[in-house]
Write an enzyme that holds these catalytic residues in place. Sequence first.
Site, mmCIF file in Angstrom:
data_model
loop_
_atom_site.group_PDB
_atom_site.id
_atom_site.type_symbol
_atom_site.label_atom_id
_atom_site.label_comp_id
_atom_site.label_asym_id
_atom_site.label_seq_id
_atom_site.Cartn_x
_atom_site.Cartn_y
_atom_site.Cartn_z
ATOM 1 C CG ASP A 1 -1.816 1.209 1.285
ATOM 2 O OD1 ASP A 1 -2.304 1.632 0.221
ATOM 3 O OD2 ASP A 1 -2.027 1.739 2.391
ATOM 4 C CD GLU B 1 -4.892 1.562 -3.119
ATOM 5 O OE1 GLU B 1 -5.795 2.396 -3.232
ATOM 6 O OE2 GLU B 1 -4.456 1.161 -2.027
ATOM 7 C CG ASP C 1 -0.852 3.141 6.215
ATOM 8 O OD1 ASP C 1 -1.421 3.612 5.211
ATOM 9 O OD2 ASP C 1 -0.566 3.825 7.214
#
Length: 183
Positions: A7, A66, A138
């Site tokens: 992430d 991502e 996170d």
Amino acid sequence: MRILGIDPGLRVTGFGVIDVSGHRLAYVASGVIRTPTADLATRLGTIFQGVSTLVREHAPDQAAIEQVFVNVNPQSTLLLGQARGAAICGLVSGGLPVAEYTALQLKQAVVGYGRATKSQMQEMVTRLLNLTGQPGSDAADALGMAICHAHSGSTLGTIGAIGGLAPALAKKGLRVRRGRLVG
């Protein structure tokens, strides 16, 4: 198969490592890479080195990260893109294939609802991986990214709707109703 989920973020980059055997998911590690308050190049170097170290330490077979979304603030989007690029370089330099997923795909695959909240993501990741404590947002997003990749391919986008996660949820006494986890 071992999957490393990332992430990306300029200040905090989350990571999550899972092992996948058939439909079984097993937690390996998770956490964050924090960058110092310094110039951009130093921060990007910290992300690159941190991700490279994770690849060496955990020896994943694949990675997932991502995709960047276009934020209201173009400067924030550019900075996030640079952080993401540093992370991808760390993955690729370790010889990993890198898959990319949108936030919508991530949430759909993990929670069964593309507009799930951060707390819903954390709860589902905790339950799917049988964690004793809830990871930070996170790290949970990074673990979710790894879970999303594990369920990708023919099942992505159908997990919540067709029941890919329904049996796992039912075993835990949960279900998704109107996009929310209910017990």
